[in-house]
Write a protein that holds these residues in place. Sequence first.
Motif, PDB file in Angstrom:
ATOM      1  N   THR A  39     101.469  70.966  48.899  1.00 27.33           N
ATOM      2  CA  THR A  39     100.115  70.774  49.414  1.00 27.33           C
ATOM      3  C   THR A  39      99.826  69.282  49.560  1.00 27.33           C
ATOM      4  OG1 THR A  39      99.112  70.691  47.226  1.00 27.33           O
ATOM      5  CG2 THR A  39      99.328  72.868  48.241  1.00 27.33           C
ATOM      6  N   ASP A  40      98.757  68.999  50.273  1.00 29.89           N
ATOM      7  CA  ASP A  40      98.343  67.604  50.429  1.00 29.89           C
ATOM      8  C   ASP A  40      97.960  66.987  49.091  1.00 29.89           C
ATOM      9  OD1 ASP A  40      98.770  67.691  53.140  1.00 29.89           O
ATOM     10  OD2 ASP A  40      96.664  68.044  53.643  1.00 29.89           O
ATOM     11  N   ASP A  41      97.339  67.769  48.217  1.00 31.50           N
ATOM     12  CA  ASP A  41      96.945  67.259  46.902  1.00 31.50           C
ATOM     13  C   ASP A  41      98.161  66.785  46.109  1.00 31.50           C
ATOM     14  OD1 ASP A  41      94.365  67.884  47.509  1.00 31.50           O
ATOM     15  OD2 ASP A  41      94.305  69.718  46.289  1.00 31.50           O
ATOM     16  N   GLN A  42      99.216  67.559  46.130  1.00 30.80           N
ATOM     17  CA  GLN A  42     100.430  67.171  45.416  1.00 30.80           C
ATOM     18  C   GLN A  42     101.008  65.882  45.994  1.00 30.80           C
ATOM     19  OE1 GLN A  42     102.986  70.547  45.811  1.00 30.80           O
ATOM     20  NE2 GLN A  42     102.125  71.600  44.039  1.00 30.80           N
ATOM     21  N   TYR A  44      99.372  63.460  47.536  1.00 29.81           N
ATOM     22  CA  TYR A  44      98.514  62.329  47.186  1.00 29.81           C
ATOM     23  C   TYR A  44      98.683  61.935  45.719  1.00 29.81           C
ATOM     24  CZ  TYR A  44      96.283  63.158  51.680  1.00 29.81           C
ATOM     25  OH  TYR A  44      96.047  63.325  53.014  1.00 29.81           O
TER      26      TYR A  44
END
Length: 71
Positions: A39-42, A44
């Motif tokens: 995911t994008d969170d991971q 970032y």
Amino acid sequence: MADSAADDWRETLPAAEFCCWVVVLLAPILRLINGAAVTDDQFYIQIALVTLTLAGAVSLRIWNCRRARRV
């Protein structure tokens, strides 16, 4: 007494610098082993951790070099 306490934490700064460099050097290997972020969170979080440890390693390198020259 206060001066003694200040010297104690300054003696640990080379070890902290070493830890930062280890994290920076192991990050690409861990990314290769674990794979890309899902995911994008991971993504970032991975970038933030590497950036912060790199900034910490460089700043501690400068601090330790300047401290070594003074002593």
